[in-house]
Design a protein around this motif. Sequence first.
Motif, PDB file in Angstrom:
ATOM      1  N   PRO A  35     -21.699 -28.455   5.690  1.00 52.85           N
ATOM      2  CA  PRO A  35     -22.594 -28.802   6.795  1.00 52.85           C
ATOM      3  C   PRO A  35     -24.002 -29.194   6.372  1.00 52.85           C
ATOM      4  O   PRO A  35     -24.702 -29.861   7.116  1.00 52.85           O
ATOM      5  CB  PRO A  35     -22.626 -27.512   7.626  1.00 52.85           C
ATOM      6  N   GLN A  59     -24.644 -31.332  15.170  1.00 52.17           N
ATOM      7  CA  GLN A  59     -23.807 -30.286  15.739  1.00 52.17           C
ATOM      8  C   GLN A  59     -24.426 -29.828  17.049  1.00 52.17           C
ATOM      9  O   GLN A  59     -25.555 -30.164  17.366  1.00 52.17           O
ATOM     10  CB  GLN A  59     -23.718 -29.093  14.783  1.00 52.17           C
ATOM     11  N   TYR A  69     -19.371 -29.045  15.195  1.00 55.48           N
ATOM     12  CA  TYR A  69     -19.864 -30.170  14.404  1.00 55.48           C
ATOM     13  C   TYR A  69     -19.339 -31.486  14.967  1.00 55.48           C
ATOM     14  O   TYR A  69     -18.135 -31.647  15.194  1.00 55.48           O
ATOM     15  CB  TYR A  69     -19.439 -30.014  12.939  1.00 55.48           C
TER      16      TYR A  69
END
Length: 483
Positions: free
Chosen positions: A208, A91, A167
Motif C-alpha cells: 500500500p 483508499q 483500496y
Amino acid sequence: MANRATLLIMLLILCHGVSMTMGLWGTETQDKENGSHSKHEKLFLLQNSKRLVKTDAGEMSVLHSYGGRISERPLHIGFITMEPSSLFVPQYLDSTLILFVSSGEAKVGFIYDDELAESELKKGDVYQIPAGSTFYLSNTGDSQTLQIICSIDPSESLGVGIFQSFYIGGGSNPVSVLSGFHPRILEAAFNVSGVELGRFFTRRHDGPIVHVGDSHAKASSLWTKFLQLKEDEKLHHMKKMMQDQDDEEEKDDAEVKQKTSWSWRKLLVSVFSNEMQKKKADHDTHKSPHSCNLYDRQADFENSYGSSVTLDGSDYSPLKSSGVGIYHVNLKPGSMMTPHVNPRATEYGVVMKGSGRIQILFPNGSNAMDTEIKEGDVFFVPRYFPFCQIASSNEQLDFFGFTTSSKKNKPQFLVGASSLMKTMMGPELAAAFGVSEDTMKNILNAQHEAVILPTPWTKHEQQSYDNKMDLLKILPNIETIMT
C-alpha cells in the motif's frame, strides 16, 4: 451555593490524590528501593500496538484503545512513517482520520463535494479525512521522512479489526476492492475484455505504500505519473499512464493496445455511481477544507515553566463533525502541569520529546497509575480522573494529543494561583479540611504560579546553575590575585 457545595464534595474526594501527587518522585524512589511496584503502574499506557502496513517505502502501526466504561469514547492512535518520495495509494476507510504532521511535508488528496481536492501539509498541520472519503497521501519531500500521528475514530467502523481499508488501486498486494466482483460484472462496468482486466488487477504487488519518482530504483512508474498530473488530469488520464507503463508488453500485443479504453475516471465512476462526472462552474477555484497549523497558534497559557495550546471546533471547523479536540503541551525541565481534571473529555497523549512522569488517580483518591514516560509513549486519561504530568529534572517533556470533545475542554486545575481551591477559598472549604480559615489562606496563597508550576527539583537545578555562574564570574578575579 449549589455549585459551591458540589465543588466542595469534589475537592474532598481529590485532596488525598493531590498530596500523593506532590510526593510523586519520592514515593517512586522508595518503591524501587523496596523492590515493589504498583499493580496499576501501566494501567493507562496504550501498549497494544499492531503493525498494519509495512513496505520498503513506509509503514503504519496503530495503538488499540481500551473500551469499556472507564473510557466513554475510545480513540485509536496511529503512526504513519513514509520514506522520501513515497505514496500511500488511494483508499477509503471505515473510520474518520485526523492527521497531525509531526515532521516532514505531505500532499493529501481526497474526494470532496464530488471533486478531487488536494492540500499541501507541513510540520504542525492538522487535517481531517472523513470516514468513507477516498484519499491518497504522499511524501513530497526529496530527503526527509514524513511522520504523521493520527486519531482513528472507531465509532463508525465495521468492527472488523481496528479499522478497515478499502483500496481502490491495487493488484495482488494490496488487493483492489473491485477485484472480487464477478469477471462479467467488471467487463460490463469497464467495457473492456477479461484479458485486459486480468492484467489490470494483478500488476501491483509492492504494497500500500510505494516509492515514486525517478530517483528511486523501486519507484512505481504508475503512481509516479499519477502524482505528476494536475488535479483534473488525475481523474481523466489514467489511460495514458497505463499505456506508458505497458509499452514493453504492448509492443508484443498491438491489438490489446488498441482496445485499452478504460481510465482512472471510469474506475472512480464505478465506485461513486457517476458522481465524479459532475462539473461545476467554479471547478478551478474549488478547494478542500483547509488545514490548521498547531504551531502557528498563540499559546493558551505560557509562563517561565512551559506552555500549552489547544485546538477545538471553534478554531478548526472540521473538528466539529469528528467531535475531537487537539492539544500540545511543553514542560521545561523539572516543571509540572499542576494536578487537574478534564470535565468534558478523555485525553490521549503522545510524548514527542523528552521524558518525565505521569500520575493518574482513581475517583476515591487512590493511585491509578504512577509511571515514567518517555518519547514515543502513548497514555490516556479518562474523563473526570485527576492527573498531572512532570518533566524530568534534566530535560523537557513535550507531548501532543487528542481529546474526545471538539468543545473547549476547560480543565479544572486543583492547585495553583488560578485553581479551583483558590476560587473557593472561604470558611466552607476550611471547614471541609478541618482547619482555620487563616491556615487555609496561608496554604493556598503560598503558590504564586498557575497551571504550569516549578517544583523543588526545578529550583534545585536553577540554584546549581546560578552557583556555577557565580563561580565562573569570580574565577578571573581569583586568577588575577594568584598572579
